[in-house]
Scaffold this motif. Structure first.
Motif, short mmCIF file in Angstrom:
data_model
loop_
_atom_site.label_atom_id
_atom_site.label_comp_id
_atom_site.label_asym_id
_atom_site.label_seq_id
_atom_site.Cartn_x
_atom_site.Cartn_y
_atom_site.Cartn_z
N LEU A 150 0.83 -1.20 0.00
CA LEU A 150 0.00 0.00 0.00
C LEU A 150 0.86 1.25 0.00
O LEU A 150 0.56 2.23 -0.70
CB LEU A 150 -0.93 -0.01 1.21
N LEU A 151 1.96 1.23 0.75
CA LEU A 151 2.84 2.40 0.79
C LEU A 151 3.49 2.63 -0.56
O LEU A 151 3.56 3.77 -1.05
CB LEU A 151 3.92 2.19 1.86
N LEU A 152 3.98 1.55 -1.20
CA LEU A 152 4.57 1.70 -2.53
C LEU A 152 3.53 2.16 -3.54
O LEU A 152 3.83 2.99 -4.43
CB LEU A 152 5.19 0.37 -2.96
N GLY A 153 2.31 1.65 -3.43
CA GLY A 153 1.25 2.10 -4.33
C GLY A 153 0.92 3.56 -4.15
O GLY A 153 0.67 4.28 -5.13
N ILE A 154 0.93 4.03 -2.90
CA ILE A 154 0.67 5.45 -2.65
C ILE A 154 1.75 6.32 -3.28
O ILE A 154 1.47 7.39 -3.86
CB ILE A 154 0.56 5.69 -1.13
N VAL A 155 3.00 5.87 -3.20
CA VAL A 155 4.10 6.64 -3.80
C VAL A 155 3.92 6.73 -5.31
O VAL A 155 4.09 7.81 -5.91
CB VAL A 155 5.45 6.00 -3.44
N ILE A 156 3.57 5.61 -5.95
CA ILE A 156 3.41 5.62 -7.41
C ILE A 156 2.23 6.49 -7.83
O ILE A 156 2.33 7.29 -8.77
CB ILE A 156 3.24 4.18 -7.93
N VAL A 157 1.12 6.35 -7.12
CA VAL A 157 -0.07 7.12 -7.48
C VAL A 157 0.13 8.61 -7.21
O VAL A 157 -0.38 9.46 -7.95
CB VAL A 157 -1.29 6.58 -6.70
N SER A 241 -8.54 4.79 -3.52
CA SER A 241 -9.57 5.80 -3.81
C SER A 241 -10.20 6.32 -2.54
O SER A 241 -10.58 7.50 -2.46
CB SER A 241 -10.64 5.20 -4.73
N PHE A 242 -10.33 5.47 -1.53
CA PHE A 242 -10.89 5.91 -0.25
C PHE A 242 -10.00 6.96 0.40
O PHE A 242 -10.48 7.91 1.04
CB PHE A 242 -11.05 4.71 0.68
N LEU A 243 -8.69 6.81 0.23
CA LEU A 243 -7.74 7.78 0.78
C LEU A 243 -7.64 9.04 -0.08
O LEU A 243 -6.92 9.98 0.28
CB LEU A 243 -6.36 7.15 0.91
N GLY A 244 -8.33 9.05 -1.23
CA GLY A 244 -8.28 10.21 -2.11
C GLY A 244 -7.10 10.22 -3.05
O GLY A 244 -6.80 11.25 -3.66
N LEU A 254 -15.98 2.01 -6.37
CA LEU A 254 -16.40 1.69 -5.01
C LEU A 254 -15.58 2.48 -4.00
O LEU A 254 -16.09 2.89 -2.95
CB LEU A 254 -16.25 0.19 -4.77
N GLY A 255 -14.31 2.71 -4.30
CA GLY A 255 -13.47 3.46 -3.38
C GLY A 255 -13.87 4.92 -3.27
O GLY A 255 -13.93 5.48 -2.17
N THR A 256 -14.14 5.56 -4.40
CA THR A 256 -14.55 6.96 -4.35
C THR A 256 -15.91 7.13 -3.67
O THR A 256 -16.13 8.11 -2.95
CB THR A 256 -14.61 7.55 -5.78
N ILE A 257 -16.82 6.17 -3.88
CA ILE A 257 -18.14 6.25 -3.23
C ILE A 257 -17.99 6.13 -1.72
O ILE A 257 -18.59 6.88 -0.95
CB ILE A 257 -19.07 5.16 -3.78
N LEU A 258 -17.17 5.17 -1.28
CA LEU A 258 -16.96 5.00 0.16
C LEU A 258 -16.22 6.20 0.75
O LEU A 258 -16.50 6.62 1.88
CB LEU A 258 -16.16 3.73 0.42
N GLY A 259 -15.26 6.76 -0.01
CA GLY A 259 -14.57 7.93 0.48
C GLY A 259 -15.48 9.13 0.63
O GLY A 259 -15.36 9.91 1.59
N GLU A 260 -16.44 9.30 -0.30
CA GLU A 260 -17.39 10.41 -0.20
C GLU A 260 -18.42 10.19 0.90
O GLU A 260 -18.95 11.15 1.45
CB GLU A 260 -18.11 10.59 -1.54
N GLY A 261 -18.69 8.92 1.22
CA GLY A 261 -19.73 8.64 2.20
C GLY A 261 -19.27 8.55 3.64
O GLY A 261 -20.10 8.42 4.54
#
Length: 308
Positions: A150-157, A241-244, A254-261
């Motif tokens: 997850l940390l490596l994915g956050i860096v790439i994104v 997506s939940f973390l933005g 699904l991630g953006t919906i959960l992040g908004e909700g």
């Protein structure tokens, strides 16, 4: 031994055990295992087919727009008009949930294919070449595993905010190590088989042996790995997506919906989070059922253990 036992011949009979209706297999018998495997396949495949069809068709029925904003219907609870309720800007949660499921499945499928291709090639080369090539490639696998995915994915994104390709790369480039280890182990077990020795004795090069004999033998394991990566990729994309940091906000997933909700839950609008979460869990369970059947079907060692 009593005379009655000798006369009746019951001294050698085994206890028949508890009575079972005719035709119902024992739970531990091979037939019972095959029946449960088919039941898992039927439940998983039918559920996944229904979810995919709903994700494709529901947002398109009647020309409805899942992104349509209606400020007169903000945070309405589930009703006949809106079975999943509405969100903080009046958008229908049912339409957005299935549209988001379709986007998440597409992104997860691309991630699963990318991870499987990289892992299969990496593991096949490592198992075929051996020696210091094998040790070097396995140290690369260990290095990738040492970094939290997850940390490596956050860096790439974070380098390419809002890019779908960045999300696919962040997941695909961090989840191939398990596939590589599985394929390498299978290649190592196949290298000593007679058909491989015959091909090498006939003058076939290593690449030809890999392409014609070894890679086709590891296809079932590669497909199983891709199926198992699919729900994991869905969860990973949802987390980003939940973390933005994942998909752009205008693209429903699904991630953006959960992040908004997550803020709406504090106001009592539980349906904005609950229904997309149920879709996410249902997708995972359906894929797990199909993967369990495929594993039992394709792995010879497991089939032989079940037959005992």
């Amino acid at each position: 031994m009593s005379d009655s036992a000798l006369l009746t011949g019951t001294h050698h009979r085994r206890d028949p055990g508890p009575w079972r209706p005719a035709g119902r297999p024992r739970s531990g018998s091979p037939r019972g295992r095959r029946t449960s495997g088919r039941a898992r396949l039927l439940a998983g495949a039918s559920g996944l087919l229904v979810l995919v069809l709903a994700a494709v068709l529901v947002p398109r029925l009647g020309g409805l727009d899942e992104g349509a904003v209606d400020y007169t219907a903000i945070r309405l609870p589930p009703s006949a008009a809106h079975p999943f309720g509405t969100d903080s800007v009046g958008r229908d949660v049912l339409l957005r949930s299935f549209a988001g499921l379709w986007v998440s499945l597409q992104v997860a499928a691309a991630c699963a294919v990318l991870s499987t291709v990289i892992g299969t090639l990496f593991g096949a080369l490592s198992g075929l070449l051996g020696g210091w090539y094998d040790r070097l490639l396995m140290r690369v696998v260990d290095a990738v595993n040492a970094v939290p995915h997850l940390l490596l994915g956050i860096v790439i994104v974070a380098l390419y905010r809002g890019s779908v390709l960045a999300v696919i790369a962040s997941i695909g480039l961090t989840h191939w190590t398990t596939v590589a280890r599985v394929v390498r182990a299978e290649i190592l077990s196949l290298r000593g088989r007679p058909f491989v020795d015959a091909a090498i004795s006939g003058g076939a090069s290593r690449m030809r042996v890999l392409r014609r004999h070894l890679l086709p033998a590891v296809v079932p394991q590669a497909v199983l790995s891709a199926v198992l990566i699919l729900p994991h990729a869905v969860w990973h994309e949802t987390a980003l997506s939940f973390l933005g940091l994942g998909l752009p906000p205008h693209l429903a997933s699904l991630g953006t919906i959960l992040g908004e909700g997550r803020q709406a839950v504090l106001l009592g609008s539980w349906w904005i989070v609950v229904f997309p979460s149920l879709l996410l869990a249902a997708t995972t369970l359906c894929v797990a059922g199909v993967a369990a059947w495929w594993r039992d079907r394709t792995l010879p060692r497991r089939r032989s253990e079940q037959a005992l």
